[in-house]
Design an enzyme around this catalytic site. Structure first.
Site, short mmCIF file in Angstrom:
data_model
loop_
_atom_site.label_atom_id
_atom_site.label_comp_id
_atom_site.label_asym_id
_atom_site.label_seq_id
_atom_site.Cartn_x
_atom_site.Cartn_y
_atom_site.Cartn_z
N GLY A 15 9.92 2.36 8.22
CA GLY A 15 10.55 3.23 7.24
C GLY A 15 10.94 2.55 5.94
N GLY A 18 6.33 3.31 1.67
CA GLY A 18 5.31 4.33 1.82
C GLY A 18 5.79 5.64 2.41
CE1 TYR A 151 -4.78 2.77 9.95
CE2 TYR A 151 -6.43 4.38 9.28
CZ TYR A 151 -5.12 3.97 9.33
OH TYR A 151 -4.13 4.74 8.78
#
Length: 250
Positions: A15, A18, A151
């Protein structure tokens, strides 16, 4: 703001920058007591100041089960139970199949897949009845994109976890849903690129590839996270909310 999360405790992994930071700011503005995690202490402290509203920052690596145990001990002793959990922490490691190393694979899998799995598992004793759990995936979870094999696989795994977790936690009234963004304008491009110029080129290429011809904004994803966190999405469970500028559909 409308106070949609008034008196609720929300925890957001990753957090400090972004999407995670934008979500933390939005949740705090909506009345939530916010806890964020990050691996860099200086970045975490800066993020806490930006969020305000009494936000708490806890330095933790989502790939470390020991860190997760300490994180939940801190959160429970400070705020008690958790009403909203956002499993957002992730790394973006790109490379062609032929050149992808075991170290690259392990780093990505440990944070994105293992980290998400155990972030939720370790939270179970602290999640309140009726809590909302939000897992962050990516539009590439259903696409074939060059250099994204590892990913994309971790993000597809997260989409699968959303279904399985939702079924297992249904009896406790805990809703699990998946938030799936397309390319978003964050510092993730700087992490994946070797130079600022390369990062800028990646951003332009991603934006041009999207039907809307631009990258998403972190605040747009935060708005969707608020919907999933609030009672407005009470009839939504095991689902995927796609905000990708049309990339996965058009």
């Amino acid at each position: 703001m409308s106070g949609k999360l008034h008196n609720k405790t929300a925890m957001i992994t990753g957090g400090s920058a972004g999407i995670g930071l934008a979500t933390a700011k939005r949740f705090a503005a909506e009345g939530a007591r916010v806890v964020i995690t990050g691996r860099n202490a200086a970045t975490l402290d800066k993020a806490v100041q930006e969020i305000g509203h009494g936000a708490l920052g806890v330095q933790a690596d989502s790939a470390s089960l020991e860190d997760l145990d300490q994180l939940y001990h801190t959160v429970s002793s400070t705020f008690g139970g958790i009403d909203v959990l956002v499993a957002n922490a992730a790394v973006y490691v790109l490379g062609p199949l032929a050149d992808f190393t075991e170290a690259m694979f392990d780093r990505q899998s440990n944070v994105n897949f293992k980290g998400t799995f155990f972030t939720v598992q370790k939270a179970l004793p602290y999640l309140k009845e009726g809590a909302s759990v939000i897992l962050l995936s990516s539009v590439v979870n259903g696409m074939g994109v060059p250099n994204h094999a590892s990913y994309a696989a971790t993000k597809a795994a997260i989409r699968s976890l959303g279904r399985s977790f939702a079924v297992e936690l249904l009896g406790r009234g805990i809703r699990v849903n998946v938030l799936t963004p397309g390319p978003v304008d964050t510092n993730v491009f700087d992490q994946a690129a070797a130079t600022k110029e390369e990062a800028s080129a990646m951003k332009k290429a991603m934006g041009d590839f999207t039907p809307l011809k631009r990258l998403g904004r972190p605040e747009e994803i935060a708005g969707a996270a608020l919907y999933l966190a609030s009672d407005e999405s009470a009839f939504m469970i095991g689902a995927e909310l796609l905000l990708d500028g049309g990339l996965g559909s058009l």
